[in-house]
Motif scaffolding. Structure first.
Motif, short mmCIF file in Angstrom:
data_model
loop_
_atom_site.label_atom_id
_atom_site.label_comp_id
_atom_site.label_asym_id
_atom_site.label_seq_id
_atom_site.Cartn_x
_atom_site.Cartn_y
_atom_site.Cartn_z
N ARG A 1 1.26 -1.73 0.28
CA ARG A 1 0.23 -0.39 -0.27
C ARG A 1 0.91 1.56 0.10
O ARG A 1 0.74 2.46 0.08
N GLU A 2 1.60 0.95 1.17
CA GLU A 2 2.98 2.49 0.89
C GLU A 2 4.11 2.41 -0.28
O GLU A 2 3.59 3.60 -0.88
N ILE A 3 4.33 1.66 -1.26
CA ILE A 3 5.01 1.80 -1.49
C ILE A 3 4.59 3.26 -2.49
O ILE A 3 4.97 3.61 -4.25
N ALA A 4 3.17 2.67 -3.41
CA ALA A 4 1.54 3.51 -4.78
C ALA A 4 2.34 4.70 -4.40
O ALA A 4 1.93 5.94 -4.45
N MET A 5 2.90 5.38 -2.82
CA MET A 5 2.58 6.57 -2.26
C MET A 5 4.53 7.61 -2.39
O MET A 5 4.14 8.48 -2.09
N TYR A 6 5.15 6.42 -2.69
CA TYR A 6 6.47 7.00 -2.80
C TYR A 6 7.18 6.83 -3.83
O TYR A 6 6.94 6.17 -5.50
N GLY A 7 8.46 7.43 -4.57
CA GLY A 7 9.37 7.07 -5.16
C GLY A 7 9.91 5.33 -5.53
O GLY A 7 10.12 4.64 -4.32
N PRO B 1 4.49 4.26 -7.97
CA PRO B 1 3.97 3.40 -9.14
C PRO B 1 2.62 2.79 -8.86
O PRO B 1 2.44 2.17 -7.62
N ASP B 2 1.84 1.49 -9.09
CA ASP B 2 0.71 0.79 -8.50
C ASP B 2 1.34 -0.36 -8.47
O ASP B 2 2.70 -0.88 -8.87
N PRO B 3 1.01 -0.70 -7.00
CA PRO B 3 2.11 -1.73 -6.04
C PRO B 3 1.93 -3.10 -7.08
O PRO B 3 2.86 -3.45 -6.73
N ALA B 4 0.63 -3.63 -8.14
CA ALA B 4 1.50 -4.73 -8.89
C ALA B 4 2.01 -4.71 -9.72
O ALA B 4 2.85 -5.40 -10.37
#
Length: 288
Positions: free
Chosen positions: A163-169, A190-193
């Motif tokens: 969930r968090e990776i979609a909020m960052y570079g 990015p889209d988490p997927a």
């Protein structure tokens, strides 16, 4: 490289904290009794940097006033014998701090480029005011040392959940160099997927002068903003850029819930507040 300058972008409107930020810059919101931006400036100075450039938005002169000396206030506090308050006011007076205005909100990359002429072609650090570091964690000092050792840009990174990776570079990792991970490429939110890894960029950077040229050639992205992440990706195609992973001591002060966590964490570390706050928190939780 010899790194002596820090750039602190602080021009954001702080819309997630309205109405508290209606009449004051977000950077002046306190963490206990110290404005968040002051904690960031103190972190830079503690890491050995000598010059701090704060990027303001239009009408944010209160930030200038905070770091300027207030002789009348000092004289009043001294006359009243308020030694602790006087020391706190003098601690906030920082002649190392300079200011530049970002006239338009065109993104983090644009804010850094506005400060670039004051940096003067030297390597420099960038510290985001929404990311607060526990003073006991010498992250920036370690990043500066890594940059000195490798002659490369170094960006802070943490492993986060989907969930968090979609909020960052998001970093595509390359080869390792001791504790460092080479940045093969980087994608903003990015889209988490589709994320290449769980390694997210957080708000501490040490750059070679090459980032300035990369920003010049970076075209506006979503919302018409110049993304610092895009410029880092361009830089990584022409010279080595390393990620410096770390695991603890970082607080996100960019939203109310995480800012509350930072408040509690910083207060618990203080001898004057920590013990009674623990007691009151236990009582409050018991009541609920």
């Amino acid at each position: 490289m010899s790194i002596r300058t820090a750039v602190v972008p602080a021009a954001g409107l702080g819309t997630r904290f309205l109405p508290a930020t209606k009449a004051q810059p977000k950077g002046l919101l306190p963490i206990v009794d110290t404005p968040a931006i002051q904690l960031v400036v103190e972190e830079a100075i503690a890491a050995g940097l000598e010059d701090v450039i704060v990027v303001l938005g239009p009408g944010q002169d209160a930030l200038r006033a905070h770091f300027a000396r207030d002789e009348a206030l000092e004289e009043e506090l001294e006359a009243r014998g308020k030694a602790d308050a006087l020391a706190a006011v003098r601690r906030a007076t920082r002649p190392e701090v300079r200011f530049v205005v970002q006239e338009e909100a065109l993104g983090l990359g644009h804010a850094v480029s506005v400060a670039a002429p004051l940096v003067g072609g030297e390597p420099f650090a960038v510290l985001l005011g929404d990311d607060l570091l526990d003073p006991a964690v010498p992250l920036l000092r370690s990043m500066v040392a890594a940059s000195d050792r490798t002659g490369s840009s170094v960006i802070a990174a943490m492993h986060v959940g989907p969930r968090e990776i979609a909020m960052y570079g998001c970093i595509t990792p390359g080869d390792t160099n001791g504790e460092l991970i080479q940045v093969a490429s980087i994608v903003e939110k990015p889209d988490p997927a589709e994320a290449a890894s769980d390694l997210a960029v957080v708000g501490r950077y040490v750059f070679t002068p090459g980032i300035v040229e990369a920003l010049v050639t970076t075209t506006p992205g979503a919302g018409g903003e110049i993304q610092l992440t895009d410029a880092i990706g361009a830089l990584a195609r022409t010279e080595r850029v390393y990620a410096y992973p770390f695991e603890r001591g970082r607080y996100d002060a960019g939203n109310p819930l995480d800012a509350l966590e930072a408040q509690v964490a910083f207060a618990l570390q203080r001898d004057d507040l920590g013990p009674p706050l623990r007691t009151r928190l236990a009582e409050l939780l018991a009541e609920r």
